[in-house]
Design an enzyme around this catalytic site. Structure first.
Site, PDB file in Angstrom:
ATOM      1  N   ASP A 113      -8.133  -5.990  -6.006  1.00  0.00           N
ATOM      2  CA  ASP A 113      -7.812  -4.856  -5.141  1.00  0.00           C
ATOM      3  C   ASP A 113      -8.549  -3.627  -5.653  1.00  0.00           C
ATOM      4  O   ASP A 113      -8.221  -3.085  -6.707  1.00  0.00           O
ATOM      5  CB  ASP A 113      -6.303  -4.619  -5.154  1.00  0.00           C
ATOM      6  CG  ASP A 113      -5.858  -3.564  -4.138  1.00  0.00           C
ATOM      7  OD1 ASP A 113      -6.734  -2.880  -3.565  1.00  0.00           O
ATOM      8  OD2 ASP A 113      -4.649  -3.439  -3.919  1.00  0.00           O
ATOM      9  N   HIS A 155      -6.560  -6.170  -1.371  1.00  0.00           N
ATOM     10  CA  HIS A 155      -5.456  -5.283  -1.028  1.00  0.00           C
ATOM     11  C   HIS A 155      -4.411  -6.042  -0.219  1.00  0.00           C
ATOM     12  O   HIS A 155      -4.719  -6.674   0.784  1.00  0.00           O
ATOM     13  CB  HIS A 155      -5.991  -4.105  -0.229  1.00  0.00           C
ATOM     14  CG  HIS A 155      -5.034  -2.965  -0.129  1.00  0.00           C
ATOM     15  ND1 HIS A 155      -4.487  -2.361  -1.240  1.00  0.00           N
ATOM     16  CD2 HIS A 155      -4.522  -2.309   0.959  1.00  0.00           C
ATOM     17  CE1 HIS A 155      -3.681  -1.371  -0.841  1.00  0.00           C
ATOM     18  NE2 HIS A 155      -3.688  -1.330   0.481  1.00  0.00           N
ATOM     19  N   SER A 187       0.839  -1.191   0.000  1.00  0.00           N
ATOM     20  CA  SER A 187       0.000   0.000   0.000  1.00  0.00           C
ATOM     21  C   SER A 187       0.881   1.251   0.000  1.00  0.00           C
ATOM     22  O   SER A 187       1.725   1.413  -0.874  1.00  0.00           O
ATOM     23  CB  SER A 187      -0.973  -0.049   1.174  1.00  0.00           C
ATOM     24  OG  SER A 187      -2.013   0.883   1.018  1.00  0.00           O
TER      25      SER A 187
END
Length: 649
Positions: free
Chosen positions: A376, A407, A264
């Protein structure tokens, strides 16, 4: 199983790839001479051999021959000086970092490469409110109905997912007590259990504006890139660092070869640092990482949220990670973010251009292992696809791992080990000759492909044939099936969710088109697109397109989707008002994907206006008009039109 190779004595910096190989040839040869074939087991101690003072390689991977006891490791806390002053206090910002390294770097002259993760999340997060999305398009924003709470301080969930995938229990590790000497509590213990026993050192650094670092958070701004880069500079002797007492600290224990990894935001920083071309950054593993912040918060001129965070924007995220002790010094910086990000028009501007790492992808020389979940919807797949495509075009060492999760989600330790062994230790294990793409298929099996998107995929244009009375129409290769020109309508209703509209047999709030039932499987690999001839009943509207898999019972599964603002039909940088009733060409690129439509299923495309989960949500009632005879859908199908024809009866 091959016998292990053992590297003994101090390890010099090396390079076996990239443009720098020629001028570092002598170092590479010196390292190669240091490699000898050792007829010992993977665990030298078990075979009666002396404890290693260099790495041991077997099956192309560094072996865990060093101590896994955290009390045997050295932990140091440093503040690394950057060349910027983003908080305007008259002093250069400093990045707070922690080093964990083997005692052999002190006692036996071992030189270790570094696995490095930078993050704004180590110190948790603040409670923040997202922007209101229930308002008319291009209306001035204001607090009120629709504000959302992201929550109080939490651990980075992506980091938890990554540790679980790697088999590391961070909570259990923390319960084990202090790790060697150094500050407590540690910033993080992620990566240590995997990489210290294999001879690597690990560095965790707090991004500017977070934790014990100086400076201000700017959600991908240039200062954050420079802050994270300065750690690489320090590890290569080009920046200064200090301990808590103000004494200068030198990284004499490292080869200077650095590999960045993270998920991320933590994976975005490796992309950012690699785009500077900094010497010493030899490899990165960006997991669910952003390559262009505009594509995180916008889409083709439309204000579009990351999945799960409707109404978030750069100012909200900066506020969330602003965890340094001084809570006032960065107020003006965050206020400037709120103004410059332009939630009113959604246009691309200088603010977003600063945060677009695609601009500088030509500087990347680090070997890149791109990792992304095909499902995602936080950091969408476009980020991985465009970054990877640009790296391929420039001949940068590259590999991509795509999985069925959302994710986060790391490759296995073995995949990472081969990557870091090759590019950080410089051990020639042939990873550059491996298949470039590793994809987890729908049944969760892992399949190697020579490249991604699949080279055999070809853009296949399909046509729209209108339905009857609001029922789904036909998605067909045969243009003659379209019949006479027909205008179909969509009445916007942002209160209806996309899944509900895709499932509906009929609805005035969407248009749907389906192929016949497939007689064989069809694989999509790449970026779907729709090109629509549309007019609008009002001066502004959202346009959303969905690619859908309909099973034998008609149940819809949304595979991918895309959005656009018709006012940005000519340029994402320029808003041009829509004249009601005037037809325009509206092109929408959907998020890239790799998906197999099974036999018996139907490929579907669903068109709607506002998307409840992602776009601004104006009041219901705007009508969109579609000319089906001048609208097409383009799908990147493996085998192209011939494959679809064969599988469509």
């Amino acid at each position: 199983m091959s016998l292990p190779h053992r590297m003994t004595g101090p390890v010099a910096p090396t390079a076996f790839r990239t443009r720098r190989s020629a001028r570092r040839g002598a170092a590479a040869l010196g390292l190669a001479a240091a490699m000898t074939l050792a007829a010992v087991a993977a665990n030298p101690a078990a075979a009666g051999a002396a404890a290693p003072v260099g790495p041991v390689f077997q099956d192309g991977m560094a072996q865990p021959v060093f101590s896994s006891n955290r009390n045997d490791w050295i932990r140091e806390e440093v503040w690394i000086e950057t060349p910027i002053d983003s908080d305007g206090d008259g002093r250069n910002d400093r990045v707070h970092a922690e080093v964990t390294r083997l005692k052999e770097t002190e006692t036996a002259g071992l030189k270790s490469p570094v696995v490095y993760e930078a993050s704004p999340y180590y110190a948790g997060g603040n409670a923040v409110a997202n922007h209101n999305v229930d308002h008319e398009l291009h209306e001035a924003l204001r607090p009120g109905k629709g504000w959302l709470n992201r929550g109080g301080p939490v651990k980075d969930p992506a980091a938890d997912e990554r540790l679980t995938a790697a088999g590391v229990d961070e909570a259990a590790a923390a319960d084990a007590g202090p790790a060697g000497t150094g500050p407590q509590p540690a910033i993080s213990t992620s990566h240590e259990a995997n990489w210290l026993p294999r001879g690597f050192a690990v560095v965790h650094a707090e991004s500017l504006g977070s934790g014990k670092s100086d400076g201000c958070p700017t959600t991908g701004g240039r200062n954050e890139t420079i802050g994270a880069k300065s750690v690489v500079d320090w590890l290569n002797g080009r920046a200064k660092a200090y301990d808590a007492a103000g004494r200068e600290v030198h990284a004499t224990w490292t080869t200077g070869k650095v590999g960045m990894i993270g998920t991320s935001y933590n994976g975005t920083l490796p992309n950012a640092v690699a785009s500077t071309g900094v010497e010493g950054l030899e490899a990165i593993v960006p997991i669910s990482a952003i390559s262009n912040w505009y594509d995180y918060y916008r889409a083709n001129g439309a204000v579009v949220a990351p999945g799960g965070y409707q109404g978030e924007d750069t100012d909200v995220l900066a506020e969330y990670v602003y965890t340094r002790a001084d809570k006032q010094i960065c107020r003006n910086v965050i206020e400037d973010l709120a103004k410059a990000q332009d939630r009113v028009t959604g246009d691309y501007n200088a603010f977003w251009d600063e945060r677009n790492y695609m601009n500088d992808v030509g500087n990347v020389h680090a070997a890149v292992l791109v990792t992304h979940g095909l499902n995602d919807w936080n950091v969408k797949t476009k980020h991985a696809a465009q970054w990877y495509e640009a790296l391929k075009a420039r001949g940068v060492p590259h590999k991509i791992y795509l999985h069925q999760g959302g994710h986060g989600g790391s490759p296995s330790v073995d995949v990472l080990n081969r990557w870091f062994t090759r590019y950080l230790w410089g051990y020639e294990n042939g990873v550059e000759n491996d298949p470039r793409a590793l994809i987890q298929r729908e049944d969760r099996t892992l399949v190697n492909y020579p490249e991604w998107p699949e080279p055999a995929a070809a853009d296949t244009e399909l046509n729209l044939a209108p339905g009857d009375g609001g029922a789904a129409g036909e998605l067909t290769l045969d243009r003659t099936r379209q019949g006479k020109p027909v205008t179909e309508t969509i009445v916007d209703d942002a209160t209806k969710r996309a899944q509900t509209l895709a499932d509906a047999a009929t609805s005035p709030n969407r248009l749907a088109y389906k192929t016949g039932a497939l007689t064989g499987a069809v694989r999509l690999s790449g970026t779907p697109q729709v090109s629509l001839r549309m007019s609008f009943g009002r001066p502004a509207a959202n346009v959303t397109a969905l690619l859908v898999d309909y099973d034998q019972n008609g149940k819809a599964k949304i595979i991918t989707r895309g959005w656009t603002d018709p006012q940005n039909r000519k340029s994402i940088s320029r808003t041009e008002p829509v004249k009601p009733g005037t037809p325009y060409r509206i092109d929408v690129d959907l998020q890239p994907h790799d998906y197999v439509f099974a036999a018996g299923h139907r490929i579907g495309v669903v068109l709607l206006s506002s998307d409840y989960e992602y776009t601004v949500r104006p009041a219901p009632g705007t009508t969109l008009y579609l000319d089906t005879t001048k609208s097409t859908v383009t799908l990147p199908l493996v085998g192209g039109a011939a494959a679809l024809t064969a599988a469509n009866g």
